[in-house]
Design a protein around this motif. Structure first.
Motif, PDB file in Angstrom:
ATOM      1  N   TYR A   1      69.735  26.622  29.259  1.00  0.00           N
ATOM      2  CA  TYR A   1      69.811  26.116  30.641  1.00  0.00           C
ATOM      3  C   TYR A   1      70.954  25.519  31.184  1.00  0.00           C
ATOM      4  N   ASP A   2      71.439  24.621  30.215  1.00  0.00           N
ATOM      5  CA  ASP A   2      72.790  23.852  30.658  1.00  0.00           C
ATOM      6  C   ASP A   2      73.721  24.866  30.851  1.00  0.00           C
TER       7      ASP A   2
ATOM      8  N   ARG B   1      73.534  26.939  34.118  1.00  0.00           N
ATOM      9  CA  ARG B   1      73.788  26.165  35.353  1.00  0.00           C
ATOM     10  C   ARG B   1      75.208  25.803  35.399  1.00  0.00           C
TER      11      ARG B   1
ATOM     12  N   LYS C   1      79.083  30.846  35.823  1.00  0.00           N
ATOM     13  CA  LYS C   1      79.028  31.228  37.106  1.00  0.00           C
ATOM     14  C   LYS C   1      80.127  32.190  37.115  1.00  0.00           C
TER      15      LYS C   1
END
Length: 170
Positions: free
Chosen positions: A67-68, A71, A76
């Motif tokens: 998850y880190d 994010r 991205k």
């Protein structure tokens, strides 16, 4: 002599790699995440309270680290670059052959699920955890696990309807 931490990690390495891959969809990044988890587990070996099994502890650390990464700014930027590259790439014979394989299509469909549904499918079907075990190490109620499992199955069914060789009524 291999200590118990290394033995635990070696025993669960492949499962952790698969789990990380289901989140990040990149083998190289999944390997990096599992390596980070191992390093953190060594650093914080004394902090492990033993409330759950070490396997559960490693799974939770892998999920959190995945998850880190998702994010992160790096992910991205990579996603945007890959999307643009896909717009300009045409289908290759290899891609077409893989898409014809039922198992590959199922894998692709699972990877397209939201992470909260994907993790439930992987843990339940591929790692053979019970809904209660999944609830414990995701720190959510068992009812939530069952609901997510049901929704994930429904989404997979919608994605795979009409796929040659798949019969959902059997």
């Amino acid at each position: 002599m291999i200590n118990s931490l290394e033995r635990e990690f070696n025993e669960h390495h492949v499962m952790l790699l698969k789990l990380a891959y289901t989140y990040v969809k990149s083998r190289a990044m999944a390997e990096d995440i599992v390596q980070d988890v191992f390093e953190k587990a060594i650093e914080k070996e004394s902090a492990f309270r033993g409330d759950a099994s070490y396997k559960t502890y490693l799974i939770r650390m892998t999920i959190n680290r995945s998850y880190d990464y998702l994010r992160s700014w790096k992910y991205k930027q990579l996603s945007i670059t890959n999307t643009i590259a896909q717009l300009f790439n045409s289908e290759t014979p290899e891609k077409n052959a893989i898409l014809k394989d039922i198992k590959a299509q199922l894998g692709i469909a699972i990877l397209k699920l939201k992470p909260k549904y994907r993790e439930i499918i992987v843990l339940y079907y591929y790692e053979d955890f019970t809904t209660l075990e999944i609830a414990k190490f995701l720190n959510i109620p068992e009812g939530t696990v069952k609901t997510r499992l049901k929704r994930a199955r429904e989404q997979l069914k919608q994605k795979l309807v009409g796929m040659k060789g798949v019969d959902f009524d059997a």
